[in-house]
Design a protein around this motif. Structure first.
Motif, short mmCIF file in Angstrom:
data_model
loop_
_atom_site.label_atom_id
_atom_site.label_comp_id
_atom_site.label_asym_id
_atom_site.label_seq_id
_atom_site.Cartn_x
_atom_site.Cartn_y
_atom_site.Cartn_z
N LEU A 61 18.93 18.28 -32.15
CA LEU A 61 20.14 18.09 -31.34
C LEU A 61 20.38 16.62 -31.04
O LEU A 61 21.52 16.14 -31.12
CB LEU A 61 20.04 18.89 -30.04
N ILE A 62 19.32 15.91 -30.69
CA ILE A 62 19.46 14.48 -30.40
C ILE A 62 19.95 13.74 -31.64
O ILE A 62 20.83 12.87 -31.56
CB ILE A 62 18.12 13.90 -29.91
N GLU A 63 19.39 14.10 -32.79
CA GLU A 63 19.79 13.45 -34.04
C GLU A 63 21.26 13.71 -34.35
O GLU A 63 21.99 12.80 -34.79
CB GLU A 63 18.91 13.95 -35.18
N GLU A 64 21.73 14.93 -34.11
CA GLU A 64 23.13 15.26 -34.35
C GLU A 64 24.05 14.47 -33.42
O GLU A 64 25.09 13.95 -33.84
CB GLU A 64 23.36 16.76 -34.17
N GLU A 65 23.65 14.39 -32.14
CA GLU A 65 24.48 13.67 -31.18
C GLU A 65 24.45 12.17 -31.41
O GLU A 65 25.41 11.46 -31.08
CB GLU A 65 24.01 13.99 -29.77
N LEU A 66 23.37 11.69 -32.00
CA LEU A 66 23.23 10.26 -32.25
C LEU A 66 24.34 9.74 -33.16
O LEU A 66 24.78 8.59 -33.03
CB LEU A 66 21.86 9.99 -32.88
N ALA A 67 24.79 10.59 -34.06
CA ALA A 67 25.84 10.17 -34.99
C ALA A 67 27.19 9.98 -34.31
O ALA A 67 28.09 9.38 -34.90
CB ALA A 67 25.97 11.21 -36.10
N HIS A 68 27.31 10.46 -33.08
CA HIS A 68 28.60 10.39 -32.39
C HIS A 68 28.57 9.52 -31.14
O HIS A 68 29.49 9.57 -30.34
CB HIS A 68 29.05 11.80 -32.02
N VAL A 69 27.52 8.73 -30.99
CA VAL A 69 27.44 7.86 -29.82
C VAL A 69 28.51 6.78 -29.91
O VAL A 69 28.64 6.11 -30.92
CB VAL A 69 26.04 7.20 -29.73
N ALA A 70 29.27 6.62 -28.80
CA ALA A 70 30.35 5.64 -28.80
C ALA A 70 30.25 4.64 -27.67
O ALA A 70 30.98 3.65 -27.65
CB ALA A 70 31.71 6.36 -28.74
N ASP A 71 29.38 4.89 -26.69
CA ASP A 71 29.30 3.97 -25.56
C ASP A 71 27.87 3.93 -25.04
O ASP A 71 27.02 4.73 -25.41
CB ASP A 71 30.27 4.40 -24.45
N LEU A 72 27.63 2.98 -24.15
CA LEU A 72 26.28 2.75 -23.65
C LEU A 72 25.77 3.89 -22.78
O LEU A 72 24.59 4.21 -22.81
CB LEU A 72 26.25 1.44 -22.85
N ALA A 73 26.64 4.49 -21.99
CA ALA A 73 26.20 5.57 -21.11
C ALA A 73 25.67 6.75 -21.92
O ALA A 73 24.62 7.33 -21.60
CB ALA A 73 27.35 6.02 -20.21
N THR A 74 26.38 7.12 -22.99
CA THR A 74 25.93 8.21 -23.85
C THR A 74 24.63 7.84 -24.55
O THR A 74 23.71 8.66 -24.65
CB THR A 74 27.01 8.54 -24.90
N ALA A 75 24.55 6.61 -25.01
CA ALA A 75 23.32 6.16 -25.68
C ALA A 75 22.13 6.24 -24.74
O ALA A 75 21.04 6.66 -25.12
CB ALA A 75 23.50 4.72 -26.17
N ARG A 77 21.69 8.20 -22.14
CA ARG A 77 21.30 9.59 -21.90
C ARG A 77 20.46 10.13 -23.07
O ARG A 77 19.48 10.83 -22.86
CB ARG A 77 22.54 10.46 -21.67
N LEU A 78 20.86 9.79 -24.30
CA LEU A 78 20.07 10.23 -25.45
C LEU A 78 18.70 9.58 -25.45
O LEU A 78 17.69 10.23 -25.76
CB LEU A 78 20.80 9.87 -26.76
N ASP A 79 18.64 8.31 -25.10
CA ASP A 79 17.36 7.61 -25.03
C ASP A 79 16.42 8.26 -24.02
O ASP A 79 15.23 8.45 -24.28
CB ASP A 79 17.61 6.15 -24.67
N SER A 80 16.96 8.63 -22.86
CA SER A 80 16.12 9.25 -21.84
C SER A 80 15.65 10.64 -22.27
O SER A 80 14.53 11.05 -21.98
CB SER A 80 16.86 9.34 -20.50
N ARG A 81 16.50 11.38 -22.99
CA ARG A 81 16.09 12.69 -23.50
C ARG A 81 14.97 12.55 -24.53
O ARG A 81 14.02 13.34 -24.54
CB ARG A 81 17.29 13.39 -24.12
N LEU A 82 15.07 11.54 -25.38
CA LEU A 82 14.02 11.33 -26.37
C LEU A 82 12.72 10.90 -25.68
O LEU A 82 11.63 11.35 -26.08
CB LEU A 82 14.46 10.28 -27.39
N GLU A 83 12.80 10.07 -24.65
CA GLU A 83 11.61 9.70 -23.88
C GLU A 83 10.93 10.94 -23.30
O GLU A 83 9.70 11.05 -23.31
CB GLU A 83 11.98 8.74 -22.75
N PHE A 84 11.73 11.85 -22.79
CA PHE A 84 11.18 13.07 -22.21
C PHE A 84 10.47 13.90 -23.28
O PHE A 84 9.38 14.45 -23.04
CB PHE A 84 12.29 13.89 -21.56
N MET A 85 11.06 14.01 -24.48
CA MET A 85 10.43 14.76 -25.56
C MET A 85 9.12 14.09 -25.98
O MET A 85 8.13 14.76 -26.29
CB MET A 85 11.37 14.85 -26.77
N GLU A 86 9.09 12.77 -25.98
CA GLU A 86 7.85 12.05 -26.32
C GLU A 86 6.76 12.34 -25.30
O GLU A 86 5.58 12.53 -25.65
CB GLU A 86 8.13 10.55 -26.40
N ASP A 87 7.13 12.39 -24.03
CA ASP A 87 6.16 12.70 -22.99
C ASP A 87 5.68 14.15 -23.08
O ASP A 87 4.50 14.44 -22.88
CB ASP A 87 6.76 12.45 -21.61
#
Length: 210
Positions: A61-75, A77-87
């Motif tokens: 899901l993160i990978e799919e949404e990554l293709a549509h990132v258009a602004d810093l706020a969205t980016a 949020r995706l970064d924090s979700r990936l951090e959570f998955m890493e943890d």
């Protein structure tokens, strides 16, 4: 705030590299779990198998949404979700290999950033809109104007852990202040990490001691 082209390309490349690495580590962890847990820890194995599968689904899901990132706020949020998955992965991998965790998990950091994005904790006093400029953001974290992102991150982690209800025997009275430093960190992370600019010149010569 939109990306500039260079920052956008750097963000995309970094995120995709982390996703590929986490997928590979997840597959390896599952192989080790099958070899080491099926005989005497079978119940734990099935729980971990499901957890690793959930991580894999989230990465898709993160990978799919990554293709549509258009602004810093969205980016962010995706970064924090990936951090959570890493943890989450570190929790499972440590249990499978029966070793201490390699990294210390931030206390409910996914919930922190969910709140910062507009969810959770309701309309607390000072819950949104308090931090509108860099001067206020640095001041909220008790830092000198123009401090580096590494210093900002360290200060945020330390203060957030002090204010979180889990560290205060369930006392939630510090949540407005906690929400404020979340906003401050989000603001500064955008401007110092992804905007590809140097910290701005201090307009007011702020000092925490003043």
């Amino acid at each position: 705030m939109p990306f500039n082209a260079k920052a956008y390309a750097k963000f995309q490349a970094g995120m995709r590299k982390r996703i590929v690495e986490l997928r590979a580590r997840t597959e390896d962890c599952l192989d080790v779990a099958m070899d080491s847990m099926m005989e005497d820890r079978v119940d734990s194995y099935f729980r971990i198998e499901e957890g690793l599968a959930e991580i894999d689904r989230s990465l898709t899901l993160i990978e799919e949404e990554l293709a549509h990132v258009a602004d810093l706020a969205t980016a962010q949020r995706l970064d924090s979700r990936l951090e959570f998955m890493e943890d989450r992965f570190e929790e499972f991998d440590s249990e499978v290999r029966q070793r201490p965790r390699r990294r210390r998990r931030r206390i409910n950091m996914a919930d922190f950033f969910k709140a910062a994005a507009g969810g959770g904790w309701g309309d607390l006093p000072g819950a949104r809109g308090d931090i509108t400029n860099a001067t206020d953001a640095f001041a909220a974290l008790g830092l000198e104007y123009g401090s580096s992102l590494a210093v900002v991150t360290r200060a945020f982690r330390e203060r957030a852990k002090q204010l979180h209800p889990d560290a205060r025997s369930g006392d939630r009275s510090s949540e407005p202040e906690l929400r404020r430093i979340i906003e401050a960190y989000q603001f500064l992370k955008e401007h110092l990490s992804l905007s590809n600019t140097e910290p701005p010149v201090n307009p007011g010569a702020y000092s925490p001691s003043e």
